[in-house]
Every structure is written in structure tokens, then in C-alpha cells.
Design an enzyme around this catalytic site. Structure first.
Site, mmCIF file in Angstrom:
data_model
loop_
_atom_site.group_PDB
_atom_site.id
_atom_site.type_symbol
_atom_site.label_atom_id
_atom_site.label_comp_id
_atom_site.label_asym_id
_atom_site.label_seq_id
_atom_site.Cartn_x
_atom_site.Cartn_y
_atom_site.Cartn_z
ATOM 1 C CG ASP A 13 -1.862 1.236 1.231
ATOM 2 O OD1 ASP A 13 -1.830 2.174 0.254
ATOM 3 O OD2 ASP A 13 -2.577 1.270 2.248
ATOM 4 C CE LYS B 264 -0.057 10.428 -22.093
ATOM 5 N NZ LYS B 264 -1.179 9.823 -22.655
ATOM 6 C CG ASP C 12 5.330 9.156 -26.035
ATOM 7 O OD1 ASP C 12 4.658 8.530 -26.745
ATOM 8 O OD2 ASP C 12 5.332 10.440 -26.246
ATOM 9 C CG HIS C 13 2.245 3.922 -25.932
ATOM 10 N ND1 HIS C 13 1.405 4.847 -25.554
ATOM 11 C CD2 HIS C 13 1.386 3.472 -27.107
ATOM 12 C CE1 HIS C 13 0.206 5.088 -26.235
ATOM 13 N NE2 HIS C 13 0.146 4.151 -26.972
ATOM 14 C CE LYS D 159 0.984 3.806 -31.179
ATOM 15 N NZ LYS D 159 -0.062 2.568 -31.004
ATOM 16 C CG HIS E 147 1.387 9.911 -27.566
ATOM 17 N ND1 HIS E 147 2.206 9.198 -26.782
ATOM 18 C CD2 HIS E 147 0.130 9.581 -26.720
ATOM 19 C CE1 HIS E 147 1.716 8.438 -25.802
ATOM 20 N NE2 HIS E 147 0.384 8.515 -26.065
ATOM 21 C CE LYS F 209 -9.246 10.046 -25.334
ATOM 22 N NZ LYS F 209 -8.143 8.940 -26.020
#
Ligand code: BG6
Length: 495
Positions: free
Chosen positions: A89, A152, A181-182, A186, A244, A344
Site C-alpha cells: 500500500d 505518462k 512514450d509508448h 510502435k 505523442h 476522440k
């Protein structure tokens, strides 16, 4: 492989990121032979689980979310014996004692060279607490073998990002800090380096003399779903542009590095951010557009507007769409606009970078033969289509001279006929290998914040009276079209 024994400690071991991305990625690395011979994955969280129960949960997660479908029994049986659970915790530091005992026990068993990777897949307000607890319990002292991976959002604004960097720098050296930063993991994004710097063809054209403008567009069909609580305090600018999209811009805009060394590449990238022109308060209305979705219909189903999503204020001022026009003030890019947009609940899920070249200096073909005339374009499609298209003019077959644009296409699926690894697989493997190339350095993160701060401040200080201003399944607010149309261009989409 010759990786040192590795212990992964995942804070947020029962959370969404671990469920969807980290556990499946580690399992896929294992099945493909990329994990070290000796490794452990310790999930931590507040819930109490036995190791067996936790393994069952992870099995379910992998079966649901792995790109390779359900696990193979014999692989799973050996993989699962490496998974442990340790209730921790964060708000009760004493609970770190049992984590410490577990980590140290494994270190003893695996030997001196064991590396420990702490992965912070938790809400950002816990980052400082965890880092401090790790320090207090002396879990971070082996500089060479201890790393911390941070998800992030890295900070909420420039000030908090600097504070977090400062705090981390007191506990870790920069070499130990892996800010994710995914997008950088890629496959198609990594290929941009290869495309630009392993071919001699494009570099001579890659500048203000031949390029007219550049677009970076990352659109999503999904709404905020059950992430309203987080998103309400973030918005599109913080959630996507600050990280991104600006990272993509750096890859397009950077100078050629002299080697593929992590710091060399990160230096070139940060130089782009530093050369970007800050948007003046008086220019924000003409250089930046914000939007928020209202309800609409997606694939025959009615979807709620942003203000009716769970965890969102009924009167929310948070943007779910942002479009910005940036300039880079250096020799290569002077005067060339970079248009970024993301949002979005848009009409299409696609991430594409378009480089529009200037027109030919002189037209020799008649107007009738060039009705569909189009300047050359290079379209790098990151997802879902993974391709690079070079659009050129060609003569249509026939007895008349009629031109039309055609695509020269490199498409991953057709060329390689193989599945590509998920971004997290690449990034987790790099973290184990101690390779920081695809991770963000502290100064990069700060520089990106610095750039978005004037817009963030302007938007937060002045409530948008037009929200909600675009319907689900559209291309965003009309102002976004106007932003680019004023310069004589329009947003590109893939057919
Ligand atoms: C995340 C954002 O970083 O990236 C999400 O927080 C967004 O809001 C996601 O949906 C997009 O990632 P991808 O890989 O699906 O394009």
C-alpha cells in the site's frame, strides 16, 4: 539471449495498464525467447492476493489481451512460476518492507548482476511517493542495476514536470530513468528513423525548399470510456499533443544524428523542441483550436457526449480535440507550417503523418489533362494501416495525355507478412537491455511542456462558450478546418 537476471516490480500490478499491455507484453517476450533465463515479475497493489490467485488473474488478462491470442499451456506453466504478488500500500510505507525482503531474496538467489526494474503503472500522484519509498528502503542504490520506468503523464504542467524531474534526480541518475512514450515503441514510428536516415533519397528534399507543409494527425473513434476521471483533468493537449504528437514531430523534424546512440538521438530531438516557435497569447485563437464532442451515432449505436461520460463535469471545459499550427525556427524548416490534430470520437481511427511537397515550378500539361492534379505527398501511416505511400503523378493508360495521382506503396503486411510486436514489448525489452533511445529524457519532457503551456493557460483561463462543438463520428470542430484552410490547405485522410 545474454540478458542479466531481471526482477520486474510492477506498481499497479492489478491495474488496467498491466492487464492490457504489460503482462501480455512480458508473456510474448517470454514465448519468443527474449526474457532472461532467470526473471521474476512481482505485481504489487493494495488488494491481497496469494501468488496462485494473482497468476490466475494474469492468465485471464493475457488470454484476453495478448496479440497472440490464448496462452499455450506448456509455456504458461513455466512462465507463471516466475510471477509473484506482494501487497504494497503506497500510502503505508511500512508495507515496502515485505517488498524489500522479496526483492532481496531474489537478488541473492539470482546473483550479483541481477537487475531490478521498477515499473510505475499507477496514477501520477503516486510517482513521488513510490520513488521516495524505494529510496527510503534502499532499493535503488545499485546505480548500474536498478532502473525506474515511469508512465505518462509526466507532470501536469511545466512546473510539476520540473518538480518531478528534480525529485527523481535526487534518487536516480538520468541513466536509470525510463520515461515512457509508448508511441516511440510502435514499429512504424521506429521505422521513421530508418526511412529518413538509411535512405539517401529523401534527405535532400527534406526541407523548406521542397516541402510545403506537414500534417500529423492522430484521430480516434473511441470516446473517453471509463477514463473520464483522469481525462477530465487532462484533455487532448496534455494527453496526446504534449507527448505523442510532439515526439512524432521531433522524428520528422530532427537533424541527422551522427550515430544511433541514445543521447545523440535525444539531443537532436530536443533541439527540435527548442527551436519551435512559442505561440504568443495573441496568436492562440488563430493557431490553436479546441473541441469537445457531443453525442452522436457510431456504427448504428448512440454514444454519449463527453459531458455525459462517467467522471466528467456536466459543464466541463476539457477539450477532447485539439488542432495546433506550429513553426520550427531553424534553417531547415523556416516558414513551413506543421499542423497537428488529435481527438476522440472522430470519424476514423488513424495516425498519419503527411508531408506535402511543393508544386512543380512550371506546368506544361493542359488544364484538361490535369483535372485531378495533386502535389507530391508522402504519407506515413502509423496505424491501423502500417504503410508508407509516395503519391506521384502518372499518365493514365490510353491514347490521350491524362494525368492522375497514383500511390507507390510500402505496406508492412504485404512486404513482411509477419505480425509486428506491440510497442510495450519493444520498450520493456529496451528497458531490460538498458537502452534509452526510445525513452524520453527529462529535458525533452520539459521542453514539450514549455511549448504547450501558453495554450493550456489560455484554454484553462477562458472557458469555451462553444463546447460541445463537434458531434461524435465527425472530423472535429469546423474551426479546425478553418485553421488549415486559411493557409490554403486541407486535412488529409487515408482513403
Ligand atoms: C494514451 C492516451 O497515451 O494513448 C489515450 O492516454 C489514447 O487517451 C492512447 O487513447 C492512444 O494510443 P494508441 O496506441 O491506441 O494510439
Amino acid at each position: 539471449n545474454n540478458l542479466h537476471p531481471t526482477i520486474f516490480v510492477i506498481f499497479g500490478g492489478t491495474g488496467d495498464l498491466n492487464k492490457r499491455k504489460l503482462a501480455p507484453a512480458l508473456y510474448n517476450l517470454y514465448t519468443e525467447g527474449y526474457m532472461p533465463e532467470k526473471f521474476s515479475i512481482i505485481g504489487t497493489g493494495r488488494t491481497t492476493f496469494t501468488n496462485e490467485k494473482y497468476r490466475d488473474v494474469i492468465l485471464e488478462n493475457i488470454n484476453e489481451f495478448s496479440r497472440n491470442g490464448k496462452v499455450k499451456k506448456e509455456k504458461w506453466d513455466t512462465f507463471e512460476s516466475n510471477i509473484l504478488y506482494c501487497a504494497t500500500d503506497i500510502t503505508t510505507p511500512k508495507t515496502f518492507e515485505s517488498l524489500k525482503a522479496t526483492v532481496e531474496g531474489l537478488q541473492k538467489e539470482y546473483g550479483k548482476e541481477t537487475q531490478v526494474i521498477y515499473y510505475l503503472a499507477v496514477a501520477p500522484n503516486f510517482f513521488p511517493l513510490i520513488a521516495e519509498c524505494l529510496c527510503k528502503y534502499k532499493l535503488t542504490e545499485d546505480e548500474d542495476n536498478c532502473r525506474i520506468v515511469i508512465e505518462k503523464p509526466f507532470g501536469h504542467d511545466l512546473e510539476s514536470s520540473k518538480e518531478l524531474n528534480l525529485l527523481l534526480s535526487k534518487i536516480f541518475t538520468e541513466k536509470q530513468i525510463y520515461r515512457i512514450d509508448h508511441y516511440l515503441g510502435k514499429e512504424t514510428v521506429q521505422n521513421m528513423m530508418a526511412f529518413r536516415f538509411a535512405n539517401s533519397l529523401f534527405e535532400p528534399l527534406w526541407n523548406r525548399t521542397y516541402i510545403e507543409h506537414i500534417q500529423i494527425s492522430v484521430t480516434e473513434q473511441l470516446g473517453v470510456g471509463d477514463r473520464g476521471g483522469y481525462y477530465e483533468g487532462a484533455g487532448a493537449l496534455r494527453d496526446m499533443i504534449q507527448n505523442h504528437l510532439l515526439q512524432l514531430l521531433c522524428l520528422v523534424g530532427m537533424e541527422a544524428p551522427i550515430s544511433f546512440d541514445a543521447d545523440e538521438i535525444r539531443n537532436r530531438k530536443v533541439e527540435v523542441l527548442q527551436a519551435m516557435r512559442p505561440i504568443k497569447p495573441e496568436d492562440i485563437s488563430t493557431h490553436a483550436v479546441r473541441g469537445q464532442y457531443t453525442k452522436g451515432w457510431v456504427e448504428g449505436k448512440e454514444v454519449p457526449g463527453y459531458r455525459s461520460e462517467k467522471g466528467v463535469d456536466k459543464d466541463s471545459n476539457t477539450e477532447t480535440f485539439a488542432a495546433i499550427k506550429f513553426f520550427i525556427d531553424n534553417w531547415r524548416w523556416q516558414g513551413i507550417p506543421f499542423y497537428l490534430r488529435t481527438g476522440k470520437r472522430l470519424n476514423q481511427t488513424s495516425s498519419i503523418i503527411t508531408i506535402q511537397f511543393k508544386d512543380v515550378p512550371h506546368h506544361i500539361f493542359s488544364a484538361r489533362s490535369t483535372e485531378t492534379w495533386q502535389q507530391n505527398r508522402l504519407i506515413i501511416s502509423i496505424q491501423p494501416e502500417m504503410s508508407i505511400r509516395l503519391q506521384v503523378q502518372a499518365k493514365r493508360p490510353g491514347l490521350k495525355m491524362v494525368l492522375n495521382p497514383v500511390d507507390m506503396v510500402f505496406d508492412y503486411k504485404g512486404t513482411y507478412n509477419t505480425d509486428t510486436p506491440e510497442a510495450y514489448e519493444t520498450l520493456l525489452l529496451d528497458a531490460m537491455n538498458g537502452d534509452q533511445t526510445l525513452f524520453m529524457r527529462g529535458d525533452q519532457v520539459d521542453a514539450a511542456w514549455e511549448l504547450v503551456m501558453p495554450i493550456l493557460n489560455a484554454w484553462e483561463n477562458k472557458k469555451s462558450l462553444s463546447f460541445p462543438n463537434y458531434s461524435a463520428d465527425s472530423w472535429g470542430p469546423e474551426d479546425a478546418e478553418a485553421l488549415i484552410a486559411r493557409d490554403g490547405f486541407h486535412w488529409f485522410t487515408l482513403p
